[in-house]
Design a protein around this motif. Structure first.
Motif, PDB file in Angstrom:
ATOM      1  N   THR A   1       0.804  -1.219   0.000  1.00  0.00           N
ATOM      2  CA  THR A   1       0.000   0.000   0.000  1.00  0.00           C
ATOM      3  C   THR A   1       0.838   1.270   0.000  1.00  0.00           C
ATOM      4  OG1 THR A   1      -0.183  -0.096   2.422  1.00  0.00           O
ATOM      5  CG2 THR A   1      -1.943  -1.135   1.135  1.00  0.00           C
ATOM      6  N   SER A   2       2.045   1.196   0.533  1.00  0.00           N
ATOM      7  CA  SER A   2       2.903   2.387   0.614  1.00  0.00           C
ATOM      8  C   SER A   2       3.586   2.722  -0.703  1.00  0.00           C
ATOM      9  CB  SER A   2       3.975   2.181   1.686  1.00  0.00           C
ATOM     10  OG  SER A   2       4.900   1.183   1.267  1.00  0.00           O
ATOM     11  N   GLY A   3       3.605   1.768  -1.616  1.00  0.00           N
ATOM     12  CA  GLY A   3       4.333   1.966  -2.868  1.00  0.00           C
ATOM     13  C   GLY A   3       5.783   1.555  -2.793  1.00  0.00           C
ATOM     14  N   SER A   4       6.204   1.012  -1.624  1.00  0.00           N
ATOM     15  CA  SER A   4       7.594   0.603  -1.439  1.00  0.00           C
ATOM     16  C   SER A   4       8.012  -0.454  -2.456  1.00  0.00           C
ATOM     17  CB  SER A   4       7.781   0.063  -0.021  1.00  0.00           C
ATOM     18  OG  SER A   4       8.946  -0.720   0.095  1.00  0.00           O
ATOM     19  N   LEU A   5       7.152  -1.444  -2.662  1.00  0.00           N
ATOM     20  CA  LEU A   5       7.493  -2.518  -3.599  1.00  0.00           C
ATOM     21  C   LEU A   5       7.566  -1.979  -5.028  1.00  0.00           C
ATOM     22  CD1 LEU A   5       8.103  -5.454  -4.155  1.00  0.00           C
ATOM     23  CD2 LEU A   5       5.646  -5.929  -4.141  1.00  0.00           C
ATOM     24  N   GLU A   6       6.653  -1.112  -5.366  1.00  0.00           N
ATOM     25  CA  GLU A   6       6.653  -0.521  -6.709  1.00  0.00           C
ATOM     26  C   GLU A   6       7.938   0.278  -6.958  1.00  0.00           C
ATOM     27  OE1 GLU A   6       3.465   1.772  -9.621  1.00  0.00           O
ATOM     28  OE2 GLU A   6       3.153   1.750  -7.456  1.00  0.00           O
ATOM     29  N   THR A   7       8.410   0.967  -5.926  1.00  0.00           N
ATOM     30  CA  THR A   7       9.655   1.722  -6.046  1.00  0.00           C
ATOM     31  C   THR A   7      10.840   0.797  -6.291  1.00  0.00           C
ATOM     32  OG1 THR A   7       8.835   3.504  -4.631  1.00  0.00           O
ATOM     33  CG2 THR A   7      11.225   3.300  -4.845  1.00  0.00           C
ATOM     34  N   LEU A   8      10.881  -0.320  -5.576  1.00  0.00           N
ATOM     35  CA  LEU A   8      11.975  -1.279  -5.767  1.00  0.00           C
ATOM     36  C   LEU A   8      11.952  -1.886  -7.168  1.00  0.00           C
ATOM     37  CD1 LEU A   8      11.958  -3.112  -2.320  1.00  0.00           C
ATOM     38  CD2 LEU A   8      13.605  -1.412  -3.137  1.00  0.00           C
ATOM     39  N   ILE A   9      10.764  -2.057  -7.709  1.00  0.00           N
ATOM     40  CA  ILE A   9      10.649  -2.556  -9.082  1.00  0.00           C
ATOM     41  C   ILE A   9      11.259  -1.550 -10.057  1.00  0.00           C
ATOM     42  CG2 ILE A   9       9.013  -3.084 -10.934  1.00  0.00           C
ATOM     43  CD1 ILE A   9       7.126  -4.183  -8.716  1.00  0.00           C
ATOM     44  N   LYS A  10      10.942  -0.292  -9.855  1.00  0.00           N
ATOM     45  CA  LYS A  10      11.388   0.754 -10.773  1.00  0.00           C
ATOM     46  C   LYS A  10      12.864   1.100 -10.618  1.00  0.00           C
ATOM     47  CE  LYS A  10       6.857   3.043 -11.087  1.00  0.00           C
ATOM     48  NZ  LYS A  10       6.093   4.259 -10.719  1.00  0.00           N
ATOM     49  N   GLU A  11      13.350   1.089  -9.381  1.00  0.00           N
ATOM     50  CA  GLU A  11      14.690   1.614  -9.121  1.00  0.00           C
ATOM     51  C   GLU A  11      15.752   0.559  -8.852  1.00  0.00           C
ATOM     52  OE1 GLU A  11      14.367   4.458  -5.979  1.00  0.00           O
ATOM     53  OE2 GLU A  11      13.017   5.794  -7.102  1.00  0.00           O
ATOM     54  N   SER A  12      15.339  -0.657  -8.466  1.00  0.00           N
ATOM     55  CA  SER A  12      16.323  -1.662  -8.068  1.00  0.00           C
ATOM     56  C   SER A  12      16.194  -2.975  -8.832  1.00  0.00           C
ATOM     57  CB  SER A  12      16.211  -1.931  -6.555  1.00  0.00           C
ATOM     58  OG  SER A  12      16.458  -0.753  -5.819  1.00  0.00           O
ATOM     59  N   ASN A  13      15.481  -2.936  -9.956  1.00  0.00           N
ATOM     60  CA  ASN A  13      15.387  -4.111 -10.842  1.00  0.00           C
ATOM     61  C   ASN A  13      14.755  -5.325 -10.177  1.00  0.00           C
ATOM     62  OD1 ASN A  13      17.928  -2.429 -11.722  1.00  0.00           O
ATOM     63  ND2 ASN A  13      17.285  -3.536 -13.564  1.00  0.00           N
ATOM     64  N   VAL A  14      13.896  -5.113  -9.198  1.00  0.00           N
ATOM     65  CA  VAL A  14      13.212  -6.234  -8.556  1.00  0.00           C
ATOM     66  C   VAL A  14      12.129  -6.756  -9.490  1.00  0.00           C
ATOM     67  CG1 VAL A  14      11.691  -6.898  -6.645  1.00  0.00           C
ATOM     68  CG2 VAL A  14      13.723  -5.511  -6.206  1.00  0.00           C
ATOM     69  N   VAL A  15      12.180  -8.062  -9.779  1.00  0.00           N
ATOM     70  CA  VAL A  15      11.247  -8.642 -10.743  1.00  0.00           C
ATOM     71  C   VAL A  15      10.464  -9.828 -10.169  1.00  0.00           C
ATOM     72  CG1 VAL A  15      12.489  -7.847 -12.795  1.00  0.00           C
ATOM     73  CG2 VAL A  15      13.109 -10.048 -11.761  1.00  0.00           C
ATOM     74  N   GLY A  16      10.459  -9.951  -8.840  1.00  0.00           N
ATOM     75  CA  GLY A  16       9.698 -11.018  -8.204  1.00  0.00           C
ATOM     76  C   GLY A  16       9.783 -10.905  -6.697  1.00  0.00           C
ATOM     77  N   VAL A  17       8.999 -11.731  -6.018  1.00  0.00           N
ATOM     78  CA  VAL A  17       8.953 -11.714  -4.552  1.00  0.00           C
ATOM     79  C   VAL A  17       8.852 -13.144  -4.037  1.00  0.00           C
ATOM     80  CG1 VAL A  17       7.367 -11.268  -2.622  1.00  0.00           C
ATOM     81  CG2 VAL A  17       8.023  -9.406  -4.127  1.00  0.00           C
ATOM     82  N   THR A  18       9.569 -13.423  -2.956  1.00  0.00           N
ATOM     83  CA  THR A  18       9.384 -14.674  -2.237  1.00  0.00           C
ATOM     84  C   THR A  18       8.886 -14.379  -0.829  1.00  0.00           C
ATOM     85  OG1 THR A  18      11.743 -14.673  -1.662  1.00  0.00           O
ATOM     86  CG2 THR A  18      11.067 -16.047  -3.521  1.00  0.00           C
ATOM     87  N   THR A  19       8.112 -15.294  -0.300  1.00  0.00           N
ATOM     88  CA  THR A  19       7.616 -15.184   1.069  1.00  0.00           C
ATOM     89  C   THR A  19       7.848 -16.510   1.776  1.00  0.00           C
ATOM     90  OG1 THR A  19       5.384 -16.013   0.606  1.00  0.00           O
ATOM     91  CG2 THR A  19       5.762 -13.654   0.266  1.00  0.00           C
ATOM     92  N   ASN A  20       7.736 -16.488   3.084  1.00  0.00           N
ATOM     93  CA  ASN A  20       7.757 -17.716   3.876  1.00  0.00           C
ATOM     94  C   ASN A  20       7.002 -17.434   5.175  1.00  0.00           C
ATOM     95  OD1 ASN A  20       9.598 -16.650   5.903  1.00  0.00           O
ATOM     96  ND2 ASN A  20      11.253 -16.934   4.419  1.00  0.00           N
TER      97      ASN A  20
END
Length: 371
Positions: free
Chosen positions: A27-46
């Motif tokens: 909701t904060s847009g943090s993940l979207e920022t990482l996609i745009k600025e740090s080449n993040v192209v996926g997520v893992t959880t546990n």
């Protein structure tokens, strides 16, 4: 504008996935920022990640109240909450998923880790989770226990993409690849489009060094101490050799001709635990084509700040890596005992986190129901 270091890693063939997910991050847009600025192209959880996320009650308070009013118990509620987060992340990554032909833009969700030794129950829950998230780019995480191997194959055969987790040994990794191939063969026989199926094999790195280095410290000789910080890399690099060799077989070529994509190695547990080691060690030294590196945000930030990406750091290291394992054996460190202990501890850690998550959520549901 992408960060130069993370862009260099991507250019070298490494997919950067974030090892974290929460409602606040979405909701904060943090993940979207990482996609745009740090080449993040996926997520893992546990389970540990979701337990930490739900500990921040503010982000989930409204939904917990709704679920309490609906009469859901903790098990039902945790599936609803986590699958909602994963579905939202899948939607965020949908353009990357499409652009990468399904390889990236992936979000993982794990079956109840308490089922890791129960094949039939794992298969059943994998199907439930896939239906709950209901997104093509979800990956269902299944631990690579002996009992999990059949579950991996059967889940793939049902047309569900899989992230195989908690791999520590080379022998088990070979069995995981066999389960992957068996699953694709089953999916093809069942009429599924296997070009839509994707999988990663999550090979854990830093935990190997933590366990081995503790044993080396206890031995205490100069020869033993000289091997500190080397086991994790050696093990992972030899896993990459297994990957290279496995996906040249005639069995694989038949599947590839039918549209299948190879199961990529994923480097997990890449946050460096030893402060005496470089904090980007498991990023720069495991850079290799067609791999995934799933990083906690601290490691991702360190990579963006000061990692020196020099291209493929794995190919051609196999003789040296085998020598490291031989030297460890000569010091009295048993490879088989290490990997068996790490699998047991890994399962226990995730099962504990899951139990604590259910306990905390049960308390929150009861509190919300009384208000």
């Amino acid at each position: 504008m992408s960060n130069a270091n993370t862009q260099a890693l991507s250019d070298a063939g490494v997919s950067i996935w974030l090892d974290d997910l929460s409602r606040e991050r979405l909701t904060s847009g943090s993940l979207e920022t990482l996609i745009k600025e740090s080449n993040v192209v996926g997520v893992t959880t546990n389970p540990s990640i979701f337990h930490a996320a739900l500990s921040d009650g503010r982000s989930y308070a409204a939904q917990v109240s709704e679920l309490a009013a609906a009469g859901m118990d903790a098990q039902e509620a945790v599936f609803k909450i986590t699958s909602d987060d994963v579905a939202a992340a899948c939607d965020l990554f949908a353009p990357i998923h499409a652009a990468s032909n399904g390889a990236d833009g992936r979000v993982s969700i794990e079956v109840d880790p308490r089922l890791a030794r129960k094949t039939a129950e794992t298969i059943a829950e994998a199907k439930v989770l896939a239906d709950l998230v209901n997104r093509e780019n979800v990956l269902i995480k299944i631990p690579a226990t002996v009992e999990g191997l059949e579950a991996i194959a059967e889940t793939l055969a049902a047309g569900i993409s899989v992230n195989v987790t908690l791999i520590f040994s080379l022998e088990r990794y070979r069995a995981v690849i066999n389960a992957f191939l068996t699953g694709l063969e089953g999916a093809k026989a069942n009429g599924h489009d296997i070009s839509k199926l994707h999988s990663v094999a999550s090979f854990f790195v830093s935990r190997v060094d933590t366990e081995v280095d503790a044993q080396l410290d206890a031995i205490g000789t100069d020869a033993a101490l000289a091997l500190r910080g080397k086991a994790g890399l050696a093990n992972a690099r030899l896993a990459y050799q297994v990957y290279e060799e496995s996906f040249t077989s005639e069995r694989w070529k038949l599947l590839a001709a039918a549209g299948a994509s190879a199961q990529r190695p994923l480097w997990a547990s890449t946050g460096v635990k030893d402060p005496n080691l470089p904090d980007t060690l498991y990023v720069t030294e495991l850079c290799a084509p067609n791999t995934v590196n799933t990083m906690p945000e601290k490691t991702l930030n360190a990579t963006a700040d000061h990692a020196e990406i020099t291209g493929d750091a794995v190919s051609g290291t196999y003789e040296q890596s085998n020598a490291v394992l031989d030297e460890l054996a000569a010091q009295g460190v048993s490879y088989n005992e290490v990997v068996a202990k790490l699998e047991t501890e890994g399962l226990e850690k995730f099962a504990t986190a899951w139990t604590e998550l259910l306990t905390d959520l049960d308390a929150s549901l009861k509190k919300a129901g009384n208000n």
